[in-house]
Design an enzyme around this catalytic site. Structure first.
Site, PDB file in Angstrom:
ATOM      1  N   LYS A  85       0.695  -1.491  -0.207  1.00 52.97           N
ATOM      2  CA  LYS A  85       0.331   0.065   0.102  1.00 52.97           C
ATOM      3  C   LYS A  85       0.386   1.188   0.154  1.00 52.97           C
ATOM      4  O   LYS A  85       0.527   2.545  -0.770  1.00 52.97           O
ATOM      5  CB  LYS A  85      -0.697   0.007   1.310  1.00 52.97           C
ATOM      6  CG  LYS A  85      -1.952  -1.144   0.908  1.00 52.97           C
ATOM      7  CD  LYS A  85      -2.845  -1.083   2.565  1.00 52.97           C
ATOM      8  CE  LYS A  85      -3.261  -2.414   2.015  1.00 52.97           C
ATOM      9  NZ  LYS A  85      -5.108  -1.719   2.831  1.00 52.97           N
ATOM     10  N   ARG A 131      -6.244  -8.576  -8.695  1.00 57.13           N
ATOM     11  CA  ARG A 131      -6.884  -9.507  -8.530  1.00 57.13           C
ATOM     12  C   ARG A 131      -8.242  -9.218  -8.653  1.00 57.13           C
ATOM     13  O   ARG A 131      -8.779  -8.406  -8.966  1.00 57.13           O
ATOM     14  CB  ARG A 131      -7.009 -10.608  -7.255  1.00 57.13           C
ATOM     15  CG  ARG A 131      -6.923 -10.006  -5.687  1.00 57.13           C
ATOM     16  CD  ARG A 131      -7.710 -10.367  -5.008  1.00 57.13           C
ATOM     17  NE  ARG A 131      -7.655  -9.454  -3.943  1.00 57.13           N
ATOM     18  CZ  ARG A 131      -9.065  -8.885  -3.098  1.00 57.13           C
ATOM     19  NH1 ARG A 131      -9.662  -9.219  -3.718  1.00 57.13           N
ATOM     20  NH2 ARG A 131      -9.046  -8.290  -2.429  1.00 57.13           N
TER      21      ARG A 131
HETATM   22  P1  ADP Z   1     -12.459  -7.710  -2.150  1.00 53.53           P
HETATM   23  O1  ADP Z   1     -11.749  -6.792  -1.966  1.00 53.53           O
HETATM   24  O2  ADP Z   1     -12.597  -8.765  -2.889  1.00 53.53           O
HETATM   25  O3  ADP Z   1     -13.934  -7.106  -1.733  1.00 53.53           O
HETATM   26  P2  ADP Z   1     -12.214  -8.874   0.513  1.00 53.53           P
HETATM   27  O4  ADP Z   1     -11.571  -7.531   1.530  1.00 53.53           O
HETATM   28  O5  ADP Z   1     -13.609  -9.204   1.270  1.00 53.53           O
HETATM   29  O6  ADP Z   1     -12.105  -8.897  -1.170  1.00 53.53           O
HETATM   30  O7  ADP Z   1     -10.858 -10.344   0.427  1.00 53.53           O
HETATM   31  C1  ADP Z   1     -11.608 -11.426  -0.217  1.00 53.53           C
HETATM   32  C2  ADP Z   1     -10.804 -12.323   0.421  1.00 53.53           C
HETATM   33  O8  ADP Z   1      -9.343 -12.582   0.719  1.00 53.53           O
HETATM   34  C3  ADP Z   1     -11.653 -12.586   2.412  1.00 53.53           C
HETATM   35  O9  ADP Z   1     -10.841 -14.025   2.112  1.00 53.53           O
HETATM   36  C4  ADP Z   1      -9.958 -11.920   2.500  1.00 53.53           C
HETATM   37  O10 ADP Z   1      -9.137 -12.871   3.869  1.00 53.53           O
HETATM   38  C5  ADP Z   1      -8.727 -12.085   1.610  1.00 53.53           C
HETATM   39  N1  ADP Z   1      -8.217 -11.564   1.622  1.00 53.53           N
HETATM   40  C6  ADP Z   1      -7.547  -9.810   0.798  1.00 53.53           C
HETATM   41  N2  ADP Z   1      -6.909  -9.606   1.498  1.00 53.53           N
HETATM   42  C7  ADP Z   1      -5.791 -10.883   2.028  1.00 53.53           C
HETATM   43  C8  ADP Z   1      -4.472 -10.400   2.218  1.00 53.53           C
HETATM   44  N3  ADP Z   1      -3.441  -9.546   2.283  1.00 53.53           N
HETATM   45  N4  ADP Z   1      -4.188 -11.240   2.313  1.00 53.53           N
HETATM   46  C9  ADP Z   1      -4.568 -12.683   3.074  1.00 53.53           C
HETATM   47  N5  ADP Z   1      -6.126 -12.838   2.782  1.00 53.53           N
HETATM   48  C10 ADP Z   1      -6.483 -11.937   2.178  1.00 53.53           C
HETATM   49  P1  ADP Z   2      -8.315  -4.066   3.015  1.00 54.75           P
HETATM   50  O1  ADP Z   2      -7.146  -3.793   2.404  1.00 54.75           O
HETATM   51  O2  ADP Z   2      -8.427  -4.884   4.021  1.00 54.75           O
HETATM   52  O3  ADP Z   2      -9.200  -3.762   2.247  1.00 54.75           O
HETATM   53  P2  ADP Z   2      -8.044  -0.941   2.522  1.00 54.75           P
HETATM   54  O4  ADP Z   2      -7.367   0.269   2.968  1.00 54.75           O
HETATM   55  O5  ADP Z   2      -9.117  -0.802   0.975  1.00 54.75           O
HETATM   56  O6  ADP Z   2      -8.208  -2.402   3.342  1.00 54.75           O
HETATM   57  O7  ADP Z   2      -9.491  -0.142   3.623  1.00 54.75           O
HETATM   58  C1  ADP Z   2     -10.572  -1.211   4.010  1.00 54.75           C
HETATM   59  C2  ADP Z   2     -12.098   0.033   4.648  1.00 54.75           C
HETATM   60  O8  ADP Z   2     -11.705   1.022   5.233  1.00 54.75           O
HETATM   61  C3  ADP Z   2     -12.283   1.039   3.790  1.00 54.75           C
HETATM   62  O9  ADP Z   2     -13.135   0.563   2.583  1.00 54.75           O
HETATM   63  C4  ADP Z   2     -12.625   2.151   4.421  1.00 54.75           C
HETATM   64  O10 ADP Z   2     -13.949   1.568   4.648  1.00 54.75           O
HETATM   65  C5  ADP Z   2     -11.510   1.776   5.746  1.00 54.75           C
HETATM   66  N1  ADP Z   2     -10.853   3.020   4.818  1.00 54.75           N
HETATM   67  C6  ADP Z   2      -9.652   2.770   5.043  1.00 54.75           C
HETATM   68  N2  ADP Z   2      -8.956   3.904   5.399  1.00 54.75           N
HETATM   69  C7  ADP Z   2      -9.632   4.818   5.369  1.00 54.75           C
HETATM   70  C8  ADP Z   2      -8.885   5.971   5.316  1.00 54.75           C
HETATM   71  N3  ADP Z   2      -7.780   6.787   5.676  1.00 54.75           N
HETATM   72  N4  ADP Z   2     -10.375   7.176   6.434  1.00 54.75           N
HETATM   73  C9  ADP Z   2     -11.628   6.343   6.761  1.00 54.75           C
HETATM   74  N5  ADP Z   2     -11.343   5.014   6.317  1.00 54.75           N
HETATM   75  C10 ADP Z   2     -10.888   4.220   6.568  1.00 54.75           C
END
Ligand code: ADP
Ligand code: ADP
Ligand code: MG
Length: 483
Positions: free
Chosen positions: A126, A302
């Site tokens: 990230k 992905r």
């Molecule tokens: P999407 O971003 O497609 O909406 P999710 O955030 O719900 O999906 O993640 C989809 C699946 O991948 C979940 O089972 C989550 O736990 C897994 N997952 C996502 N990112 C990672 C990661 N960096 N390492 C391990 N598992 C991950």
């Molecule tokens: P992941 O890799 O687990 O999907 P993200 O960085 O996409 O993590 O963040 C997941 C969720 O967390 C976002 O969809 C949002 O709801 C919240 N979030 C992440 N970063 C911020 C931020 N800077 N401010 C407010 N909410 C956040």
């Protein structure tokens, strides 16, 4: 002129190893079946009776370790070679964002159905992704330059950015390894916890800091890129309905954007993808703040869980496109050939008990009734009699509905949820029905704090009387008898 839909898929891909399990493995197997491609599944002992094993043309056991079996890249690629596969699809989760899998595939002559290892590296981290976007002129959430060295640096930086801040694992995903900190005290306390969580869950201790956007909307753009430098978007999805940073309900397109905002965010998505020479399907995630400004958050390199709703509004089969792109074909569509129609909503039906803090709830699916009728799609991993295993994700089905208008898609969602029957385990289904009933959802006005703001949504009654149906029957009886 219509889109150039090809009758013939890539000559290079005749057999695909599906390196995943559950509903997404079934989804890839279905794409293969429609393309005349042979599918080979893998399964652990715990997954002997899983649906993807039954649906694939072939299935190979990868041993007794329930999770490790799906994480051993060398062994899985060996299997692909031994089984005579030309290509490998990683699905989501597991190895899907692991650049090493893509590299091992390349070394062994297996086509990896996904982006290049370089793109996975550049966007999977990230912090690196933020740097690349800043260079490209894509607005990012204000935050740290690079990773943090220690808690003291975090505190110093947070003072500059201003509270609240988000402390995030650099290689985090799936909503884990993220903590909102409202004060210096909270940040100090959270620091070691997030570091240790990140180390355990993602094998990396790196963390960074971002300004917390107050009550944002989560808007993400589906992109497709081919080997010839063409990049297009398939419009956006609204994933603001989340619980603990995990998506629960996803909507395409966002009912909360103006056309101008849609153009803006989709353009930013394409710019982000072009910047890293992105190939295959990917998603660029943004936060939309209360002043209408978009900020890049991360890119998922992905296929995503919620790709389905984009398929419903555009008619593009994203998995088939992924396979064709990997097989060296140009995109089947130009940007001006992508049209969208109506709205689609996906409900994640998780085997969790909403009344008990969403505690995962495994066991035997005593009965399963798949909903049907117009505009309904289910991508599920369960069937009647299936023993839902405790080792994996709690998501057991995705219910997707499509309709021409926002009001109609809500009505259809409600009807399809009522139509669906998952017995034997508690699920999030009744919780989804409550969400659909709120004025915010119906009025298309919600942000990522929606679930937090509605603790009462778990107060549904499980055996909901079919009031609407009863009233309708009563009215029909009255009409028939002319009373
Ligand atoms: P999407 O971003 O497609 O909406 P999710 O955030 O719900 O999906 O993640 C989809 C699946 O991948 C979940 O089972 C989550 O736990 C897994 N997952 C996502 N990112 C990672 C990661 N960096 N390492 C391990 N598992 C991950
Ligand atoms: P992941 O890799 O687990 O999907 P993200 O960085 O996409 O993590 O963040 C997941 C969720 O967390 C976002 O969809 C949002 O709801 C919240 N979030 C992440 N970063 C911020 C931020 N800077 N401010 C407010 N909410 C956040
Ligand atoms: Mg994300």
């Amino acid at each position: 002129m219509g889109p150039q839909i090809r009758a013939e898929p890539s000559e290079l891909i005749k057999k695909i190893l599906v390196a995943n399990r559950g509903e997404i493995a079934v989804r890839v197997v279905r794409a293969c079946a429609e393309m005349g491609i042979t599918s080979a599944a893998i399964y652990t002992d715990a997954d002997r009776h899983a649906l993807h094993v039954k649906k694939a043309d072939e299935a190979y056991n990868v041993g007794p370790d329930p999770v490790g079996g799906y994480l051993n890249a060398h062994r899985i690629v060996n299997l692909a070679v031994a089984a005579g596969c030309d290509a490998l699809h990683p699905g989501y989760g597991f190895l899907s964002e692991n650049p090493q899998l893509a590299e091992i595939c390349a070394r062994r002559g297996i086509i990896y159905i996904g982006p290049s290892p370089e793109a996975i590296r550049a966007m999977g981290d990230k912090t690196l992704a933020r740097e690349a976007m800043i260079k490209a002129g894509v607005p990012v959430v204000p935050g740290s330059e690079g990773n943090l060295k220690n808690a003291a640096e975090a505190v110093k930086l947070a003072k500059k950015i201003g509270y609240p801040v988000m402390l995030k694992a650099t290689s985090g995903g799936g909503g884990r390894g993220i903590r909102r900190c409202n004060s210096e005290d909270e940040l100090k306390r959270a620091y070691e916890r997030v570091v240790s969580e990140a180390t355990k869950a993602f094998g990396s201790a790196e963390v960074f800091l971002e300004k917390a956007i107050v009550n944002p909307r989560h808007i993400e753009v589906q992109v497709l890129g081919d080997k010839y430098g063409n990049v297009i978007h398939l419009f956006e999805r609204d994933c603001s309905i989340q619980r603990r940073h995990q998506k629960l309900v996803e909507i395409a397109p966002s009912p909360q954007l103006s056309e101008a905002q849609r153009r803006e965010v989709c353009g930013l998505g394409v710019l982000a993808a072009k910047t890293v020479h992105y190939q295959n399907a990917g998603t660029v995630e943004f936060l939309l703040d209360q002043d209408g400004k978009f900020y890049f958050m991360e890119m998922n390199t992905r296929l995503q869980v919620e790709h389905t709703i984009t398929e419903q509004i555009t008619g593009v089969d994203i998995v088939q496109e992924q396979i064709n792109i990997a097989g060296g074909l140009p995109l089947s569509y130009r940007q001006d050939q992508i049209e969208r129609r109506g709205y689609a909503i996906q409900f994640r039906i998780n085997a969790e008990d909403p009344k008990n803090d969403f505690l995962p709830n495994y066991g035997r699916i005593t009965r399963y009734y798949s909903p049907g009728g117009p505009g309904v799609r289910t991508d599920a991993a369960i069937y009647t009699g299936y023993e839902f295993p405790p080792h994996y994700d709690s998501m057991c089905a995705k219910l997707i509905v499509w309709a021409l208008t926002w009001d109609k898609v809500i009505a259809r969602g409600r009807r399809a949820l009522m139509d669906m029957g998952v017995h034997g385990v508690k699920t999030t289904k009744p919780f989804h029905l409550e969400i659909l009933n709120t004025p915010e959802f119906r009025g298309a006005n919600f942000d990522t704090a929606f679930i937090e703001k509605h603790p009462e949504l778990v107060n549904y009654s499980v055996h909901r009387p079919p009031q609407d149906l009863a009233a309708a029957i009563a009215a029909a009886v009255v009409a028939y008898h002319g009373l």
